[in-house]
Design an enzyme around this catalytic site. Sequence first.
Site, PDB file in Angstrom:
ATOM      1  N   LYS A  35      63.994  26.514  63.937  1.00 27.65           N
ATOM      2  CA  LYS A  35      63.057  26.183  65.024  1.00 27.65           C
ATOM      3  C   LYS A  35      62.994  24.672  65.233  1.00 27.65           C
ATOM      4  O   LYS A  35      62.966  24.194  66.369  1.00 27.65           O
ATOM      5  CB  LYS A  35      61.648  26.701  64.698  1.00 27.65           C
ATOM      6  CG  LYS A  35      61.502  28.205  64.863  1.00 27.65           C
ATOM      7  CD  LYS A  35      60.068  28.620  64.604  1.00 27.65           C
ATOM      8  CE  LYS A  35      59.959  30.141  64.540  1.00 27.65           C
ATOM      9  NZ  LYS A  35      58.683  30.590  63.992  1.00 27.65           N
ATOM     10  N   GLY A 270      43.445  49.238  83.557  1.00 28.21           N
ATOM     11  CA  GLY A 270      44.821  49.191  83.065  1.00 28.21           C
ATOM     12  C   GLY A 270      44.967  49.910  81.741  1.00 28.21           C
ATOM     13  O   GLY A 270      44.048  50.614  81.293  1.00 28.21           O
ATOM     14  N   CYS A 277      45.902  37.386  70.940  1.00 29.46           N
ATOM     15  CA  CYS A 277      44.549  36.817  70.882  1.00 29.46           C
ATOM     16  C   CYS A 277      43.443  37.861  70.974  1.00 29.46           C
ATOM     17  O   CYS A 277      42.719  38.084  69.996  1.00 29.46           O
ATOM     18  CB  CYS A 277      44.391  35.790  71.983  1.00 29.46           C
ATOM     19  SG  CYS A 277      45.666  34.540  71.926  1.00 29.46           S
ATOM     20  N   LYS A 337      51.845  41.034  78.961  1.00 33.26           N
ATOM     21  CA  LYS A 337      51.408  40.667  80.319  1.00 33.26           C
ATOM     22  C   LYS A 337      52.581  39.970  80.996  1.00 33.26           C
ATOM     23  O   LYS A 337      53.535  39.563  80.306  1.00 33.26           O
ATOM     24  CB  LYS A 337      50.177  39.770  80.293  1.00 33.26           C
ATOM     25  CG  LYS A 337      50.414  38.390  79.705  1.00 33.26           C
ATOM     26  CD  LYS A 337      49.185  37.526  79.901  1.00 33.26           C
ATOM     27  CE  LYS A 337      49.489  36.070  79.628  1.00 33.26           C
ATOM     28  NZ  LYS A 337      48.361  35.200  79.840  1.00 33.26           N
TER      29      LYS A 337
HETATM   30  C1  UGA Z   1      43.717  34.775  76.166  1.00 28.02           C
HETATM   31  C2  UGA Z   1      42.620  34.018  76.932  1.00 28.02           C
HETATM   32  O1  UGA Z   1      42.648  34.388  78.316  1.00 28.02           O
HETATM   33  C3  UGA Z   1      42.789  32.516  76.795  1.00 28.02           C
HETATM   34  O2  UGA Z   1      41.698  31.845  77.422  1.00 28.02           O
HETATM   35  C4  UGA Z   1      42.789  32.157  75.311  1.00 28.02           C
HETATM   36  O3  UGA Z   1      42.969  30.770  75.104  1.00 28.02           O
HETATM   37  C5  UGA Z   1      43.928  32.914  74.639  1.00 28.02           C
HETATM   38  O4  UGA Z   1      43.719  34.336  74.811  1.00 28.02           O
HETATM   39  C6  UGA Z   1      43.922  32.578  73.169  1.00 28.02           C
HETATM   40  O5  UGA Z   1      42.983  32.950  72.474  1.00 28.02           O
HETATM   41  O6  UGA Z   1      44.820  31.843  72.724  1.00 28.02           O
HETATM   42  P1  UGA Z   1      46.245  35.495  76.675  1.00 28.02           P
HETATM   43  O7  UGA Z   1      46.141  36.355  75.467  1.00 28.02           O
HETATM   44  O8  UGA Z   1      47.436  34.615  76.829  1.00 28.02           O
HETATM   45  O9  UGA Z   1      44.965  34.500  76.782  1.00 28.02           O
HETATM   46  O10 UGA Z   1      46.246  36.443  77.938  1.00 28.02           O
HETATM   47  P2  UGA Z   1      45.250  36.955  79.089  1.00 28.02           P
HETATM   48  O11 UGA Z   1      45.804  36.536  80.379  1.00 28.02           O
HETATM   49  O12 UGA Z   1      43.857  36.593  78.821  1.00 28.02           O
HETATM   50  O13 UGA Z   1      45.448  38.525  78.959  1.00 28.02           O
HETATM   51  C7  UGA Z   1      45.150  39.209  77.756  1.00 28.02           C
HETATM   52  C8  UGA Z   1      45.415  40.672  77.904  1.00 28.02           C
HETATM   53  O14 UGA Z   1      44.453  41.285  78.761  1.00 28.02           O
HETATM   54  C9  UGA Z   1      46.771  41.050  78.513  1.00 28.02           C
HETATM   55  O15 UGA Z   1      47.336  42.114  77.771  1.00 28.02           O
HETATM   56  C10 UGA Z   1      46.435  41.493  79.914  1.00 28.02           C
HETATM   57  O16 UGA Z   1      47.355  42.409  80.446  1.00 28.02           O
HETATM   58  C11 UGA Z   1      45.094  42.144  79.662  1.00 28.02           C
HETATM   59  N1  UGA Z   1      44.257  42.334  80.869  1.00 28.02           N
HETATM   60  C12 UGA Z   1      43.853  41.267  81.598  1.00 28.02           C
HETATM   61  C13 UGA Z   1      43.876  43.609  81.216  1.00 28.02           C
HETATM   62  O17 UGA Z   1      44.232  44.593  80.553  1.00 28.02           O
HETATM   63  N2  UGA Z   1      43.088  43.788  82.306  1.00 28.02           N
HETATM   64  C14 UGA Z   1      42.660  42.769  83.062  1.00 28.02           C
HETATM   65  O18 UGA Z   1      41.920  43.002  84.047  1.00 28.02           O
HETATM   66  C15 UGA Z   1      43.056  41.461  82.716  1.00 28.02           C
END
Ligand code: UGA
Length: 452
Positions: A35, A270, A277, A337
């Site tokens: 890495k 969904g 996270c 996602k």
């Molecule tokens: C999440 C948080 O959004 C960030 O603010 C945070 O910093 C990060 O975790 C972390 O702790 O490091 P992330 O895991 O990258 O970010 O992704 P998100 O976009 O928040 O989505 C998380 C999950 O929720 C995905 O699987 C997405 O598909 C799902 N999701 C999102 C749903 O199932 N339904 C929704 O309506 C929205």
Amino acid sequence: MKVAIIGAGYVGLVTGVGLASLGHEIVCVEKDVTKINEINAGYAHFYETHLNDMLAKVIKDGNFKATSEISDALFNADISMIAVGTPFSEGEIDLSYIRQAAMDIGVNAHLASKNHVVCVKSTVVPGTTINVVKPIVEEYSQNREGIYFGMNPEFLAEGTAVHDFMNPDRVVIGADNSIASQLLTDLYAPFAGVDIKIVSIETAEIAKYASNSFFATLISFSNEISNLCSSVEGVDVLDVMNAVHLDKRISPIIDGQRITPGLVSFLHPGVGYGGSCFPKDVKSIIQFGQERGHALRLLEKVDEINVKQTSEFISLIKKNIASLKNVKVGILGLSFKPGTDDIRESPAIKIIHELTLEGANIHAHDPMANHAMHQILSPKYFVKYHESVDSLLHQVDLVLLLTSWPEYKKIGILDVCKNMPIFDGRRFLNKYDYPLYHGLGLNNQHGKKYEM
Ligand code: UGA
């Protein structure tokens, strides 16, 4: 300022590259030599939009490098940032990488600048910085003077992490004294005008969990309403949730214009949340609450609903398909996602498992995550991976959409989709484009099961 970042994973590398682009001198410490070589050649070991371009630039400018030598990183460093993983394993948060990082910093603390802040960036349960990191650093540095402690949670979402870093909505700094808070504030000084919240270390630690738990709660709430809607004739959860979104306390009308806040994108049905996270953070804070004698009953349900959501989707399929045995099932989307190749805790993994038990033949396509999924599923599960959506669509009997990659939006124009059952696990496709459309939260069973 000089900053040592311990850990070159998603958080460490994006933070390091971001801080380097602000003009700081960053040395990122990583154990894996492959890495390190990749990073120093300008290539991140994972996909993140715009990261490689920015990495190449900060390396060229001489502001950033990766090394295995923590002594090199700590030499004259003003801040060391711990950005290692905190997985949830065997019912609790695993702090072994945090402990190791604290030990390494302690041993090399004599090399650091006169005033030095050890700052935790990783998501850790309240009390970890003070009760775990601090004593280890103090022990291994033999109580070196001028070492202070801080906690600075990250709020970066995968896929938009570089943009999120460069355009912060807030910076939360937990500090144990004014020297620590000043040094950490100076680090973010280039972000003039951004809200910087200086709080106690424990407040910073819990703020991160509260934030992720809040969004996870919105998702499970939407999924609970969705599951209810699917049992009521003539109802589509999207119409129901749209009626909720339009409440002016969620989407205000300012100067005659409707404002749709980002929060609305978490109020969508969904197959459940995944990634590195939400699942682990919700479980870790539940466990933390239990240890404190304070059960987090709402979050327990949030987690439970999420764990069960893939089964809701499988039930929807089984309600409409007589048998899945030897049926060629095409899965569109494997990453947790869109915009990332990350498959950690992706609902696709559980769904592939369930379908394999039912005897289905699995075909899959993902613009980025085919390789990652193959690595974790092979040889236990047989999945045929397709390089193109078209190739998959021509070889399957039915389609499941599991990740809302933008390129899947247009499959409705293809003739092949007109005669095939489509099961939309993200309510992403236009239901009117598909004669045989089925989606979560939509009461549209055909009454008769398809025979395949
Ligand atoms: C999440 C948080 O959004 C960030 O603010 C945070 O910093 C990060 O975790 C972390 O702790 O490091 P992330 O895991 O990258 O970010 O992704 P998100 O976009 O928040 O989505 C998380 C999950 O929720 C995905 O699987 C997405 O598909 C799902 N999701 C999102 C749903 O199932 N339904 C929704 O309506 C929205």
